[in-house]
Enzyme design. Structure first.
Site, PDB file in Angstrom:
ATOM      1  N   ASP A 225       0.885  -1.288  -0.154  1.00 51.76           N
ATOM      2  CA  ASP A 225       0.173   0.086   0.159  1.00 51.76           C
ATOM      3  C   ASP A 225       0.847   1.193   0.149  1.00 51.76           C
ATOM      4  OD1 ASP A 225      -1.811   1.800   0.554  1.00 51.76           O
ATOM      5  OD2 ASP A 225      -2.657   1.312   2.393  1.00 51.76           O
ATOM      6  N   HIS A 226       1.118   1.815  -1.146  1.00 44.99           N
ATOM      7  CA  HIS A 226       2.188   2.924  -1.459  1.00 44.99           C
ATOM      8  C   HIS A 226       1.468   4.095  -2.019  1.00 44.99           C
ATOM      9  CE1 HIS A 226       6.525   1.131  -1.123  1.00 44.99           C
ATOM     10  NE2 HIS A 226       5.661   0.507  -0.504  1.00 44.99           N
TER      11      HIS A 226
ATOM     12  N   GLY B 232       6.137   1.924   8.440  1.00 43.16           N
ATOM     13  CA  GLY B 232       6.184   2.752   7.381  1.00 43.16           C
ATOM     14  C   GLY B 232       7.532   3.455   6.753  1.00 43.16           C
ATOM     15  N   GLU B 233       7.280   4.210   5.587  1.00 48.14           N
ATOM     16  CA  GLU B 233       8.528   4.859   5.058  1.00 48.14           C
ATOM     17  C   GLU B 233       8.292   6.050   4.825  1.00 48.14           C
ATOM     18  OE1 GLU B 233       7.223   2.233   3.039  1.00 48.14           O
ATOM     19  OE2 GLU B 233       8.483   0.516   3.577  1.00 48.14           O
TER      20      GLU B 233
ATOM     21  N   ASN C 161       5.932   7.480   1.700  1.00 48.14           N
ATOM     22  CA  ASN C 161       4.377   7.502   1.572  1.00 48.14           C
ATOM     23  C   ASN C 161       3.809   8.306   2.666  1.00 48.14           C
ATOM     24  OD1 ASN C 161       4.449   5.273  -0.416  1.00 48.14           O
ATOM     25  ND2 ASN C 161       5.337   3.943   1.222  1.00 48.14           N
TER      26      ASN C 161
ATOM     27  N   SER D 269      14.619  -6.511   9.933  1.00 44.21           N
ATOM     28  CA  SER D 269      15.854  -6.705  11.050  1.00 44.21           C
ATOM     29  C   SER D 269      15.299  -7.976  12.139  1.00 44.21           C
ATOM     30  CB  SER D 269      16.273  -5.529  11.606  1.00 44.21           C
ATOM     31  OG  SER D 269      15.238  -4.970  12.537  1.00 44.21           O
TER      32      SER D 269
ATOM     33  N   ALA E  23      11.828  -8.037  14.131  1.00 41.83           N
ATOM     34  CA  ALA E  23      11.285  -9.381  14.490  1.00 41.83           C
ATOM     35  C   ALA E  23      11.013  -9.872  15.855  1.00 41.83           C
ATOM     36  CB  ALA E  23      11.997 -10.379  13.591  1.00 41.83           C
TER      37      ALA E  23
END
Length: 321
Positions: free
Chosen positions: A37-38, A104-105, A108, A171, A175
């Site tokens: 979802d971007h 997230g990034e 976006n 990473s 996790a």
């Protein structure tokens, strides 16, 4: 038997074309599908980024298999909105929808104009968002005043049971942090030793549910063609965290990989001409401890890939796994 799914890349195809691709993936024999979802693609050459939630309704209505989505609640999306979206899809298509949540990034999320938080704060925001979403799916009225603010929210149209809510991690540290918070783990292919650390960290901390792997690949008739597809469409695969989290424009990714190293690109994208050899490479990663694998062919000609997947790749992969 390991579940073999198809990754539908919103970043590379118009939504209408991607809808035809996902129905083609079901006909080709894939067990299910997933998408991201971007708001923006990873690079200018990819050129697309449709609204995943509209597409998911159409995709689920047009197929009979399961479809999941990777989403980042907390900034661009308020978690109450995501809870309502999740509830609606699961109510309409019971047992066929699932979601993966991550922190997230910037690419976006920056569009809201809010500051881009540190990773620790993003994780805390994700934790709050997950709690809000689960409570709303359970029928609670939610009020909260934290990193996520909610005022007397309820989701009225709910499914009989909530769908699985997985967590995204690249990473081992993330996790491990996700264990106990989510119903499974999703990650993307990287060096086998790093992948093993991610799976071991999640399972070692008590993480339950499926471990899901996404694999980027380029399958073509010649090595030159397969490598060219990867170089044109997926050089962003060379940009790992934390840089990938913090760029806010596709042009930033393009500038960072203007001259991609061929050897490194072949590590980020499985470049191959032989379906049987590619199947073995994928199987080696799956054997690390994954229950599901989703294949993303980075070329834009998905019809050609799906034909080859049906005739060669999927049979070889199922013989191997």
């Amino acid at each position: 038997m390991v579940f073999v799914g198809y990754h539908a890349s919103h970043e590379q195809l118009p939504p209408s074309t991607l809808l035809r691709a996902v129905t083609g993936a079901e006909r080709a024999g894939f067990d299910g599908a997933m998408c991201s979802d971007h708001l923006a693609p990873w690079g200018v050459a990819q050129g697309e980024s449709g609204f995943a939630w509209s597409w998911l309704g159409a995709a689920l209505a047009s197929t009979d298999f399961s479809i999941g989505v990777v989403n980042a609640p907390g900034q661009r999306y308020h978690p109450v909105v995501i809870a309502q979206a999740v509830a609606t899809l699961e109510e309409m298509f019971p047992g066929r929808f699932w979601a993966v949540f991550g922190s997230g990034e910037a690419m976006n999320e920056h569009v809201t104009g809010d500051p881009w938080p540190s990773k620790d704060e993003r994780n805390a925001r994700l934790d709050e968002s997950l709690q809000v979403i689960r409570r709303l799916l359970g029928g609670d009225e939610v009020t909260q005043d934290g990193l996520v603010k909610v005022h007397r929210a309820r989701v009225w149209s709910r499914p009989a049971a909530p769908p699985p809510l997985l967590g995204a991690a690249v990473s081992a540290e993330t996790a491990e942090w996700l264990a106990g918070r989510v119903d499974g783990l999703a990650t993307v292919a990287q060096e086998p030793a790093a992948l093993r650390r991610v799976v071991d960290a999640y399972r070692g901390a008590g993480g339950e549910g499926p471990c899901v792997l996404q694999v980027h690949l380029s399958l073509a008739e010649t090595d030159t063609e397969a490598l060219a597809l990867a170089k044109d469409q997926w050089p962003n695969g060379l940009i790992g965290p934390p840089r990938a989290w913090d760029f806010d424009q596709p042009e930033d990714f393009d500038a960072a990989v203007a001259d991609p190293d061929e050897g490194e690109l072949r590590k980020a994208v499985l470049v191959d001409t032989d379906a049987a050899a590619l199947a073995e490479r994928i199987a080696e990663l799956v054997r690390i401890g994954f229950d599901r694998v989703y294949l993303h062919h980075v070329g834009k000609n998905q019809d050609e890939f799906l034909d080859r997947a049906e005739s060669d790749l999927l049979p070889a992969l199922r013989r191997t796994l």
